[in-house]
Scaffold this active site. Sequence first.
Site, PDB file in Angstrom:
ATOM      1  N   LYS A 111       0.815  -1.223   0.000  1.00 50.95           N
ATOM      2  CA  LYS A 111       0.000   0.000   0.000  1.00 50.95           C
ATOM      3  C   LYS A 111       0.845   1.268   0.000  1.00 50.95           C
ATOM      4  CE  LYS A 111      -0.960  -0.549   4.981  1.00 50.95           C
ATOM      5  NZ  LYS A 111      -0.575  -1.984   5.077  1.00 50.95           N
ATOM      6  N   THR A 112       1.992   1.254   0.683  1.00 54.54           N
ATOM      7  CA  THR A 112       2.836   2.448   0.681  1.00 54.54           C
ATOM      8  C   THR A 112       3.367   2.735  -0.715  1.00 54.54           C
ATOM      9  OG1 THR A 112       3.506   2.118   2.988  1.00 54.54           O
ATOM     10  CG2 THR A 112       4.925   3.500   1.626  1.00 54.54           C
ATOM     11  N   GLU A 155      -2.561   6.615   2.163  1.00 53.15           N
ATOM     12  CA  GLU A 155      -2.390   5.224   2.551  1.00 53.15           C
ATOM     13  C   GLU A 155      -3.364   4.926   3.685  1.00 53.15           C
ATOM     14  OE1 GLU A 155       1.100   2.427   4.510  1.00 53.15           O
ATOM     15  OE2 GLU A 155       1.650   4.192   3.332  1.00 53.15           O
TER      16      GLU A 155
END
Length: 464
Positions: free
Chosen positions: A118-119, A167
């Site tokens: 996700k980052t 995020e």
Amino acid sequence: MSGDWSGRRLHFIGIGGAGMSGLALVCSRLGATVSGSDRCDSSYMERLRAAGLDPVVGHDAANLPEGAEVVVSTAIGEDNPELALARERGVEPLHRGRLLAELCAEKRLIAIAGTHGKTTTAAMVAWALRAIGADPAFLVGGEVPGLGPEGEAANAGWGEGEWVVAEADESDASFLQLQPEMAVVTNVEMDHHSRWGSLAELHRAFARFVAPARGLVLAADGLDWLTPGEEEGSASTVAEDGAGAGALVRFDASSPGPADLRLHVPGEHNLRNARAALGAIEQAGFDIAAAAEALASFPGVRRRLELKGARGALHIYDDYAHHPTEVRAALSALRELEPTRLVAVFQPHLYSRTRAFSEEFGAALALADEAFVLDVYAAREEPVGALASVSGLQVAQAAAERMGGRPVWWLPQPAAAARALADRLDRNQRLYGEWPVLVTVGAGDVFRLGETLVTNEAEGSDGR
């Protein structure tokens, strides 16, 4: 148009974290008066100082200003003196997830969630939108070179465009406070065992997260949690009749975007991250071809297969991987570079995760030619009760069982690990030529070992 934040005074306990520092920077940018503290210094603290803030190293009740709202993360314990004083004053702390939701409500939100990736995916969306002129706001959990002022690294910014890229963190369920217009889920696996009791419970949470979205981007091979009828009003109906979240894009390593998508960052997992990012960008109405072209120059996120430097012929990388799937992805990506020898130095993160995944960690480390295993980085946990017998030794034993006689080292003391690494790596360079690779792996402070090796080389030391 952003709301008026100039009347707010915010004190961040744990301001030096990846997420908290980004929130502090953005709140300051919007006009709030910001202060904060953390237990140790870091690059994030340096970035706060560069922005004109004055974070304090060390927690003390004297750090807390009168009349301030207090922002905390899940990592802050109830015994923190600043938090204790806030409660004495009758100040109810504001969780970072609630503050993130406030900020994201100022613009149209693209939220990226998932157990892994996700980052990087959020950073890719922000990078591409910036490159094609959309000037988004962004809040991500890692430092991205080139996203800051004058090309510096940044983990947050407040652009003038209509979109914010964030995020979304499932570790403490704070992602459920967001209301995304576009939602991305890269994958769903158990990782945070202290928060989620079962995979089914986690699936229900992800279904709630995507429910408000009108555009949804999902991994093509990870849809088992998106099933009709699981929860009233959830996005589980999307695949059936288009209700709830609306448009659905499924992605894998081959779609959406051009078939010949090329990236500067290695690894099949990063191709999947890029496809997810492009899916979100396309759903938001932007030119996907231009976005794909922009991603060719994406430099990656620090601590995600980051090249730290060299020690002679040895190239030293670092990766934040702290789940077996992530460790496997990182080592597989480095294998694509065809090193003459691949050495992994792994530091398990959290006792609960190590207990749950020691066998899987060992299997993932077997992708290396040689493995060094450190003891557990405790973070917020204590080795008590059911966790009392947990250590990195279980991971080392599991790796040794799978590596067919290839060397596995159990090095619980950091100083001993540094000495052993220096000795073994000098030997590896003599034996394996011009392209051996070492990677430090883990979400704790294992990266410091790699940095020490690079620094000693630069200073002409042998590292011992």
